[in-house]
Motif scaffolding. Structure first.
Motif, mmCIF file in Angstrom:
data_model
loop_
_atom_site.group_PDB
_atom_site.id
_atom_site.type_symbol
_atom_site.label_atom_id
_atom_site.label_comp_id
_atom_site.label_asym_id
_atom_site.label_seq_id
_atom_site.Cartn_x
_atom_site.Cartn_y
_atom_site.Cartn_z
ATOM 1 N N CYS A 82 0.838 -1.194 0.000
ATOM 2 C CA CYS A 82 0.000 0.000 0.000
ATOM 3 C C CYS A 82 0.877 1.249 0.000
ATOM 4 O O CYS A 82 2.023 1.237 0.465
ATOM 5 N N HIS A 83 0.314 2.369 -0.494
ATOM 6 C CA HIS A 83 1.046 3.635 -0.480
ATOM 7 C C HIS A 83 1.387 4.086 0.937
ATOM 8 O O HIS A 83 2.363 4.831 1.132
ATOM 9 N N LEU B 139 4.622 2.637 1.485
ATOM 10 C CA LEU B 139 5.592 3.352 0.656
ATOM 11 C C LEU B 139 5.954 4.707 1.255
ATOM 12 O O LEU B 139 7.112 5.131 1.190
ATOM 13 N N SER B 140 4.979 5.375 1.873
ATOM 14 C CA SER B 140 5.255 6.691 2.450
ATOM 15 C C SER B 140 6.164 6.607 3.669
ATOM 16 O O SER B 140 6.781 7.610 4.048
ATOM 17 N N GLY C 222 -5.406 4.490 -6.844
ATOM 18 C CA GLY C 222 -4.677 3.360 -6.287
ATOM 19 C C GLY C 222 -5.692 2.332 -5.806
ATOM 20 O O GLY C 222 -6.865 2.358 -6.188
ATOM 21 N N LEU D 238 5.046 -0.014 -7.471
ATOM 22 C CA LEU D 238 4.004 0.842 -6.891
ATOM 23 C C LEU D 238 4.369 2.314 -7.040
ATOM 24 O O LEU D 238 3.526 3.146 -7.389
ATOM 25 N N ALA D 239 5.632 2.661 -6.770
ATOM 26 C CA ALA D 239 6.083 4.045 -6.881
ATOM 27 C C ALA D 239 5.981 4.557 -8.312
ATOM 28 O O ALA D 239 5.769 5.755 -8.547
#
Length: 375
Positions: free
Chosen positions: A48-49, A52-53, A204, A363-364
């Motif tokens: 999930c983002h 990623l964050s 997303g 994802l990025a």
């Protein structure tokens, strides 16, 4: 017990991630569950983002940390005092453990649980401390009370919801974040009414879930907005009535033309301030704009109080879809099983733990909707 897990030791490593390898696959020690805790074998976990964050440093967390907050698995062992669960139960994780007795839990807003948020911010379980250690017996922090990028996890019993065993684990995992956040924002936060017009910005896993949720809720027209043409085409395939590329001129005017002045409800899931400003501008008079995006904490948006007042506008945040997980996760699963919420169509990649850094680079780059680690 010894388990394999993806450990983040430092945030902000350079891309591409499949070369810098911010997540290291290591053998770590997982302690037995304490009172009120459960040992779960992880069977599937989504990328999930929000993970990623943390990797890119936009949402700083303590390190070293085992990431992963969207997952599903099987109960292996119960700590003292855990009731209502049994070994062998299939469960979905909720990334805000809910104490049940703080002000927000007592007023049916458990997504804002004070004790759960405090534990998550400290990288600990709801009962305090960590159950993860490195080879030198130094603690490793938990991510959102879950740490699902591992073969097993010890969690508070308030962090899991038992589900129908007939549901495949890789589908079940997406209910723990993407579905709960996206569908919940539509159903619980905005309370979409039959026939209303909807704009969804940011495609997303959460944005696509919101699209499916808006259709299931009976929205009259659903418009999607993004800069990725492939995702816009996918959204139309899944039922969006119109798709707008926000990198082009007149995107706000396009929404207003399609809806006769702006949508009744606009949803922002991109985690970018400019996306939130676009969504707010594309929402009509008397409408509500809901954001579940999480940009860097230092980013700010500009807002006209005059427009907010004179147009009776609403700007509202939504965290985990304003959900009560024990109520909403089974309800959303029932919608899926009836064919009205086809979230299995959002899974674009399946990968082993060893390929997790490749998955986050994908994802990025915007090349995936939901990627699922399978164990």
């Amino acid at each position: 017990m010894k388990i394999r897990a993806a450990v983040l030791h430092a945030m902000g490593k350079e891309r591409p991630y499949h070369k810098s390898n911010p997540l290291q696959i290591e053998e770590v020690e997982l302690k037995k569950p304490g009172a009120g805790e459960v040992l779960v074998r992880i069977r599937a976990a989504g990328l999930c983002h929000s993970d990623l964050s943390v990797i890119d440093g936009n949402r700083p967390r303590q390190v070293p940390m085992v990431l992963g907050h969207e997952a599903a698995g099987e109960v292996v062992e119960l700590g003292a005092g855990v009731k209502g669960l049994s070994a062998g139960d299939h469960v979905v994780f909720s990334f805000v453990p809910m104490c049940g007795y703080c002000k927000h839990c007592m007023t049916a807003r458990p997504a804002l649980c004070e004790n759960g948020v405090a534990a998550n911010n400290e990288g600990k379980l709801l009962g305090g401390g960590s159950r993860l250690e490195d080879k030198n017996q130094q603690p490793i922090y938990h991510h959102m009370g879950v740490s699902g990028f591992a073969e097993y996890a010890v969690v508070s019993w308030q962090s899991i919801v038992a589900i129908d065993k007939a549901l495949p684990f890789e589908t079940a995992a997406v209910f723990g974040c993407a579905v709960m956040t996206g569908v919940g924002a539509v159903i619980n936060t905005a309370k979409i009414r039959l026939g209303e017009t909807v704009l969804i910005t940011g495609l997303g896993g959460v944005g696509f879930s919101a699209l499916l949720g808006a259709i299931a809720a009976g929205a009259g027209k659903v418009i999607v907005a993004d800069v990725n043409e492939d995702k816009l085409r996918k959204a139309v395939e899944l039922g969006a009535h119109a798709a707008i590329n926000t990198s082009r001129d007149n995107a706000v005017e396009q929404v207003r033309d399609l809806t006769g002045g702006g949508v009744d409800a606009g949803f922002e899931f991109a985690g970018v301030v400019s996306a939130l400003e676009f969504t707010y501008e594309a929402t009509g008079r008397g409408g509500r704009t809901v954001t579940a995006g999480l940009p860097h904490p230092g980013k700010m948006m500009q807002l006209s109080p005059t427009k907010l007042v004179a147009e009776e506008r609403i700007l509202q945040g939504s965290y985990i879809g304003s959900c009560v997980p024990s109520r909403d996760i089974p309800a959303y699963i029932s919608l899926f099983q009836s064919g009205r919420l086809p979230v299995d169509k959002l899974v674009t990649h399946r990968l082993p733990l060893e390929e997790i850094n490749t998955g986050f680079e994908r994802l990025a780059n915007g090349e995936a909707i939901r990627q699922i680690l399978t164990f």
